[in-house]
Design a protein around this motif. Structure first.
Motif, PDB file in Angstrom:
ATOM      1  N   THR A 349       0.840  -1.189   0.000  1.00 12.82           N
ATOM      2  CA  THR A 349       0.000   0.000   0.000  1.00 12.82           C
ATOM      3  C   THR A 349       0.879   1.243   0.000  1.00 12.82           C
ATOM      4  O   THR A 349       1.622   1.500   0.940  1.00 12.82           O
ATOM      5  CB  THR A 349      -0.926   0.028   1.225  1.00 12.82           C
ATOM      6  OG1 THR A 349      -1.741  -1.144   1.232  1.00 12.82           O
ATOM      7  CG2 THR A 349      -1.816   1.260   1.191  1.00 12.82           C
ATOM      8  N   HIS A 350       0.796   2.024  -1.057  1.00 14.67           N
ATOM      9  CA  HIS A 350       1.512   3.291  -1.119  1.00 14.67           C
ATOM     10  C   HIS A 350       0.646   4.432  -0.595  1.00 14.67           C
ATOM     11  O   HIS A 350       1.136   5.328   0.100  1.00 14.67           O
ATOM     12  CB  HIS A 350       1.942   3.586  -2.553  1.00 14.67           C
ATOM     13  CG  HIS A 350       2.944   2.614  -3.094  1.00 14.67           C
ATOM     14  ND1 HIS A 350       4.151   2.371  -2.491  1.00 14.67           N
ATOM     15  CD2 HIS A 350       2.916   1.815  -4.206  1.00 14.67           C
ATOM     16  CE1 HIS A 350       4.840   1.478  -3.187  1.00 14.67           C
ATOM     17  NE2 HIS A 350       4.103   1.113  -4.234  1.00 14.67           N
ATOM     18  N   VAL A 351      -0.627   4.401  -0.939  1.00  9.90           N
ATOM     19  CA  VAL A 351      -1.565   5.429  -0.489  1.00  9.90           C
ATOM     20  C   VAL A 351      -2.859   4.734  -0.082  1.00  9.90           C
ATOM     21  O   VAL A 351      -3.471   4.043  -0.902  1.00  9.90           O
ATOM     22  CB  VAL A 351      -1.856   6.475  -1.591  1.00  9.90           C
ATOM     23  CG1 VAL A 351      -2.792   7.561  -1.053  1.00  9.90           C
ATOM     24  CG2 VAL A 351      -0.571   7.094  -2.109  1.00  9.90           C
ATOM     25  N   ASP A 352      -3.266   4.924   1.144  1.00 11.49           N
ATOM     26  CA  ASP A 352      -4.512   4.325   1.637  1.00 11.49           C
ATOM     27  C   ASP A 352      -5.682   5.214   1.236  1.00 11.49           C
ATOM     28  O   ASP A 352      -5.926   6.259   1.843  1.00 11.49           O
ATOM     29  CB  ASP A 352      -4.434   4.178   3.160  1.00 11.49           C
ATOM     30  CG  ASP A 352      -5.688   3.511   3.743  1.00 11.49           C
ATOM     31  OD1 ASP A 352      -6.470   2.930   2.958  1.00 11.49           O
ATOM     32  OD2 ASP A 352      -5.870   3.578   4.976  1.00 11.49           O
ATOM     33  N   LEU A 353      -6.389   4.818   0.192  1.00 14.26           N
ATOM     34  CA  LEU A 353      -7.557   5.555  -0.292  1.00 14.26           C
ATOM     35  C   LEU A 353      -8.755   4.601  -0.314  1.00 14.26           C
ATOM     36  O   LEU A 353      -9.001   3.902  -1.290  1.00 14.26           O
ATOM     37  CB  LEU A 353      -7.320   6.106  -1.700  1.00 14.26           C
ATOM     38  CG  LEU A 353      -6.566   7.425  -1.847  1.00 14.26           C
ATOM     39  CD1 LEU A 353      -6.486   7.825  -3.317  1.00 14.26           C
ATOM     40  CD2 LEU A 353      -7.229   8.541  -1.054  1.00 14.26           C
ATOM     41  N   PRO A 354      -9.491   4.546   0.785  1.00 20.29           N
ATOM     42  CA  PRO A 354     -10.584   3.567   0.890  1.00 20.29           C
ATOM     43  C   PRO A 354     -11.669   3.710  -0.170  1.00 20.29           C
ATOM     44  O   PRO A 354     -12.394   2.758  -0.448  1.00 20.29           O
ATOM     45  CB  PRO A 354     -11.154   3.826   2.297  1.00 20.29           C
ATOM     46  CG  PRO A 354     -10.034   4.468   3.045  1.00 20.29           C
ATOM     47  CD  PRO A 354      -9.300   5.290   2.044  1.00 20.29           C
ATOM     48  N   SER A 355     -11.799   4.890  -0.782  1.00 17.33           N
ATOM     49  CA  SER A 355     -12.879   5.107  -1.751  1.00 17.33           C
ATOM     50  C   SER A 355     -12.597   4.527  -3.124  1.00 17.33           C
ATOM     51  O   SER A 355     -13.504   4.477  -3.974  1.00 17.33           O
ATOM     52  CB  SER A 355     -13.168   6.607  -1.885  1.00 17.33           C
ATOM     53  OG  SER A 355     -13.715   7.132  -0.695  1.00 17.33           O
ATOM     54  N   VAL A 356     -11.370   4.096  -3.393  1.00 17.40           N
ATOM     55  CA  VAL A 356     -11.054   3.544  -4.712  1.00 17.40           C
ATOM     56  C   VAL A 356     -11.910   2.303  -4.967  1.00 17.40           C
ATOM     57  O   VAL A 356     -11.903   1.349  -4.190  1.00 17.40           O
ATOM     58  CB  VAL A 356      -9.559   3.194  -4.829  1.00 17.40           C
ATOM     59  CG1 VAL A 356      -9.293   2.446  -6.140  1.00 17.40           C
ATOM     60  CG2 VAL A 356      -8.706   4.446  -4.764  1.00 17.40           C
ATOM     61  N   GLY A 357     -12.661   2.347  -6.055  1.00 13.16           N
ATOM     62  CA  GLY A 357     -13.521   1.227  -6.428  1.00 13.16           C
ATOM     63  C   GLY A 357     -14.882   1.223  -5.774  1.00 13.16           C
ATOM     64  O   GLY A 357     -15.752   0.437  -6.161  1.00 13.16           O
ATOM     65  N   GLN A 358     -15.086   2.116  -4.800  1.00 16.67           N
ATOM     66  CA  GLN A 358     -16.370   2.167  -4.114  1.00 16.67           C
ATOM     67  C   GLN A 358     -17.333   3.137  -4.811  1.00 16.67           C
ATOM     68  O   GLN A 358     -16.968   3.855  -5.726  1.00 16.67           O
ATOM     69  CB  GLN A 358     -16.157   2.595  -2.659  1.00 16.67           C
ATOM     70  CG  GLN A 358     -15.233   1.659  -1.881  1.00 16.67           C
ATOM     71  CD  GLN A 358     -15.746   0.230  -1.856  1.00 16.67           C
ATOM     72  OE1 GLN A 358     -16.863  -0.042  -1.413  1.00 16.67           O
ATOM     73  NE2 GLN A 358     -14.921  -0.695  -2.350  1.00 16.67           N
ATOM     74  N   ASN A 359     -18.569   3.119  -4.353  1.00 13.78           N
ATOM     75  CA  ASN A 359     -19.590   4.067  -4.807  1.00 13.78           C
ATOM     76  C   ASN A 359     -20.029   3.832  -6.255  1.00 13.78           C
ATOM     77  O   ASN A 359     -20.607   4.721  -6.885  1.00 13.78           O
ATOM     78  CB  ASN A 359     -19.106   5.517  -4.647  1.00 13.78           C
ATOM     79  CG  ASN A 359     -20.254   6.504  -4.580  1.00 13.78           C
ATOM     80  OD1 ASN A 359     -21.276   6.249  -3.953  1.00 13.78           O
ATOM     81  ND2 ASN A 359     -20.099   7.638  -5.236  1.00 13.78           N
ATOM     82  N   LEU A 360     -19.764   2.641  -6.798  1.00 12.50           N
ATOM     83  CA  LEU A 360     -20.211   2.338  -8.154  1.00 12.50           C
ATOM     84  C   LEU A 360     -21.723   2.560  -8.263  1.00 12.50           C
ATOM     85  O   LEU A 360     -22.506   2.003  -7.490  1.00 12.50           O
ATOM     86  CB  LEU A 360     -19.876   0.885  -8.505  1.00 12.50           C
ATOM     87  CG  LEU A 360     -20.452   0.335  -9.819  1.00 12.50           C
ATOM     88  CD1 LEU A 360     -19.949   1.130 -11.006  1.00 12.50           C
ATOM     89  CD2 LEU A 360     -20.117  -1.142  -9.983  1.00 12.50           C
ATOM     90  N   THR A 361     -22.106   3.378  -9.218  1.00 17.03           N
ATOM     91  CA  THR A 361     -23.512   3.712  -9.425  1.00 17.03           C
ATOM     92  C   THR A 361     -23.862   3.445 -10.877  1.00 17.03           C
ATOM     93  O   THR A 361     -23.110   3.813 -11.778  1.00 17.03           O
ATOM     94  CB  THR A 361     -23.782   5.189  -9.087  1.00 17.03           C
ATOM     95  OG1 THR A 361     -23.154   5.533  -7.849  1.00 17.03           O
ATOM     96  CG2 THR A 361     -25.274   5.452  -8.982  1.00 17.03           C
ATOM     97  N   ASP A 362     -25.008   2.804 -11.098  1.00 15.97           N
ATOM     98  CA  ASP A 362     -25.379   2.416 -12.453  1.00 15.97           C
ATOM     99  C   ASP A 362     -26.890   2.449 -12.601  1.00 15.97           C
ATOM    100  O   ASP A 362     -27.633   2.280 -11.631  1.00 15.97           O
ATOM    101  CB  ASP A 362     -24.846   1.009 -12.747  1.00 15.97           C
ATOM    102  CG  ASP A 362     -24.933   0.633 -14.216  1.00 15.97           C
ATOM    103  OD1 ASP A 362     -25.127   1.534 -15.059  1.00 15.97           O
ATOM    104  OD2 ASP A 362     -24.804  -0.564 -14.530  1.00 15.97           O
ATOM    105  N   HIS A 363     -27.329   2.670 -13.815  1.00 17.33           N
ATOM    106  CA  HIS A 363     -28.760   2.613 -14.121  1.00 17.33           C
ATOM    107  C   HIS A 363     -29.206   1.162 -14.283  1.00 17.33           C
ATOM    108  O   HIS A 363     -28.429   0.300 -14.685  1.00 17.33           O
ATOM    109  CB  HIS A 363     -29.053   3.358 -15.426  1.00 17.33           C
ATOM    110  CG  HIS A 363     -28.779   4.823 -15.349  1.00 17.33           C
ATOM    111  ND1 HIS A 363     -28.300   5.551 -16.417  1.00 17.33           N
ATOM    112  CD2 HIS A 363     -28.908   5.713 -14.335  1.00 17.33           C
ATOM    113  CE1 HIS A 363     -28.158   6.808 -16.067  1.00 17.33           C
ATOM    114  NE2 HIS A 363     -28.516   6.935 -14.803  1.00 17.33           N
TER     115      HIS A 363
END
Length: 613
Positions: A349-363
């Motif tokens: 882990t170089h940068v801890d960014l918990p939001s990467v890949g999260q919050n996927l929104t689709d119709h």
């Protein structure tokens, strides 16, 4: 318009199409590109004359192609566009608008992803098409061009903390990307669009329908009969509620994908723009560390022609434009993402960014189908090889005829009526961005849906375009070439299935207008009660393939999100994301238009940061 008038229009298109003479010559876009004597199309990394460029852009979809074009406008700036796939120039299916339904899923132009089992869909895994090759998903989508509402885009400004991401500021970028063009059949389009909200000098072709359909008049007549369904002159004006003529990504009868940014003769000949094909990027590479700040100005990739792993270096920036699925996957394999996940996979882990890949929104949506009392549907065309070949020949010769349109001539963006029990059930909660933003969409398809060699059909897709369900894109392997886990979380929020249910009922009300008398025969979907409709939806609904927000922008200093409003990845230097992943929320629209606008704005941001003219 009466049915006999439609019959006349249909037959006229068939009989006269081959006799039309047009002052336009169709030259294969890639033929133009390959004729460039300066900039290079490289099919293998072995053809690279250098491995260092000012900018390295990953992905040749709408984001990457647009940015590559704009940055290479400066002759002193060297740009390499890296694409995992090939030219996408070897099959007429990629060029003929109406053949869009044959491009995905399970083809060589598709990454051929499927979702994880979806609890909201009775445990079904469903296809999740993503385009591969020049054009990315814009080379395989079904071409509908919509921007969403003003409220949708203004929500980006609120979520990012940056007013420059609002509607008024982004509208010039929507227009900058657009080359509105007039239909090849030459009909008068007064009353079908508003020229004041369109651009005419960009790269991406946009047009109202090039050929009539037998149901066009019925749809327009319904807007005159039923107050619930008002006519909308132009759904791309920022005020999109109503029923109107579809605007499609079509340029004089031919699909217009993001390749348009690359094939214009003056662009193709730029000596400072190279395009490397068949190169699948695995990760961005950390190149140095200054204090607590890490620099990512390298790229690792697999040359798909020989399987070798190789690297590239950027003097200024690496720009990820691999899309809402692949960009977050590349970030995670680069060591930028949720630390707990990366640790579990033995990825540093170089940068801890918990939001990467999260919050996927689709119709999400579902089709309802009726058999009809007519042979003037595309079912007739598609099962008559002689007729279809004559239409293909017309297209090859003149780029005219019935194949120059996408799968619908009209669409609608609508809200659940204020007197609906919906509002009481959810205590007035509004899932849309505002009261001028749609809850659901209609598409009106004259055939194409039922796999049978008998009968003719009207297909009526209805989609939830303001969903509250959220999902994720993640990985379960340290192998950067393993398929990602795509979980859009479809229908996990109860309100979403109720919106789809209400959309189906609204569609049925639309068809009660006298305009449809004598046309519809039998409904294929006979579900009536809430429970019956919900079961039908869970069993039949699919993604509309409009994923966003997996690397969402957020205010500078926010403890959520992945990129700042300048689209730089938080906590690092030299790395940006420019694609649908950065959109902080999903517009009530098909998403290509929004990505082109994002890319145009991003190009100006990057130029300003580096003093590029």
């Amino acid at each position: 318009m009466l049915l006999n008038d439609h019959r006349t229009l249909f037959l006229t298109s068939l009989r006269e199409g081959l006799r039309r003479t047009r002052d336009l010559k169709y030259i294969k876009p890639q033929a133009i590109l390959l004729s460039g004597v300066n900039g290079a199309i490289l099919h293998s990394a072995s053809q690279l004359s250098t491995t260092t460029y000012d900018f390295i852009i990953v992905g040749a979809g709408p984001g990457g192609s647009a940015v590559a074009n704009r940055l290479s406008e400066d002759a002193k700036t060297t740009v390499l566009l890296v694409e995992a796939g090939g030219l996408n120039d070897d099959d007429i299916t990629l060029e003929v608008p109406l053949l869009c339904t044959r491009l995905t899923p399970s083809t060589r132009w598709d990454w051929n992803y499927t979702t994880t089992p979806q609890a909201g869909l009775n445990g079904r895994s469903v296809p999740f098409p993503r385009g591969i090759g020049l054009g990315g998903s814009s080379a395989v989508n079904c071409l509908v061009y919509t921007r969403g509402s003003k409220e949708n885009i203004d929500e980006w400004a609120k979520l990012s903390g940056d007013e420059s991401w609002g509607w008024d500021q982004l509208l010039p970028y929507f227009k900058k990307s657009e080359k509105f063009n007039f239909p090849v059949d030459g009909h008068n389009i007064t009353g079908q669009f508003d020229p004041s909200v369109h651009g005419f000098d960009g790269f991406i072709g946009v047009s109202v329908p090039n050929a009539p359909r037998a149901i066009d008049g019925r749809i327009i007549q319904t807007t005159q009969e039923l107050e619930e369904f008002p006519f909308k002159l132009d759904m791309n004006s920022g005020e999109h509620l109503g029923v109107g003529w579809v605007q499609s990504l079509i340029d004089r009868g031919v699909r217009s994908s993001s390749k348009a940014y690359l094939v214009a003769p003056d662009v193709a000949k730029r000596p400072n723009l190279d395009i490397l094909l068949n190169a699948q990027v695995s990760r961005a590479l950390r190149t140095s560390t200054s204090g607590s700040t890490m620099e990512f100005k390298g790229v690792e990739f697999k040359d798909r022609t020989d399987g070798a792993i190789k690297t590239l270096a950027a003097k200024k920036e690496v720009i990820l434009s691999a899309g809402a699925v692949s960009s977050p996957v590349i970030l995670m394999h680069s060591g930028i993402g949720p630390k707990s996940l990366l640790d579990s996979l033995n990825i540093t882990t170089h940068v801890d960014l918990p939001s990467v890949g999260q919050n996927l929104t689709d119709h999400i949506g579902v089709s309802s189908t009726w058999s009809v009392n007519s042979t003037l549907t595309f079912d007739t065309v598609l099962r008559n090889d002689t007729l279809l070949e004559s239409l293909l020949e017309e297209w090859r010769t003149n780029k005219t005829g019935l194949l120059t349109v996408t799968s619908e001539n009209h669409a609608a963006f609508l809200r659940i009526p204020e007197n609906s029990s919906f509002w009481e059930e959810f205590q007035g909660q509004d899932p849309a961005a505002g009261k001028n933003t749609a809850h659901f969409e209609f598409l009106f398809q004259n055939g194409l849906s039922v796999k049978t060699d008998q009968g003719n059909f009207f297909n009526f897709p209805t989609g939830n375009v303001s969903p509250l369900s959220r999902g994720s894109v993640t990985i379960n392997s340290s192998d950067p070439f393993a398929a990602p886990l795509i979980d859009p979380g479809l229908l996990t929020n109860k309100i979403d299935i109720v919106v789809v249910r209400e959309a189906i009922r609204s569609a049925r009300r639309f068809l009660t207008a006298s305009a449809w008398d004598g046309y519809l025969l039998e409904a294929m979907n006979t579900a009536e009660t809430d429970d019956e409709l919900d079961e039908y939806i869970r069993q039949e609904a699919v993604s509309f393939f409009h994923p966003v927000a997996t690397a969402a922008m957020s205010p500078v200093g926010a403890d959520w999100g992945v990129v700042d409003p300048d689209l730089k990845v938080k906590g690092v230097v030299g790395l940006r994301v420019v694609d649908a992943a950065v959109a902080p929320s999903l517009p009530s629209a098909h998403t290509s238009a929004a990505v082109y606008a994002i890319a145009e704005k991003a190009s100006d941001l990057i130029k300003a940061a580096w003093g590029i003219i």
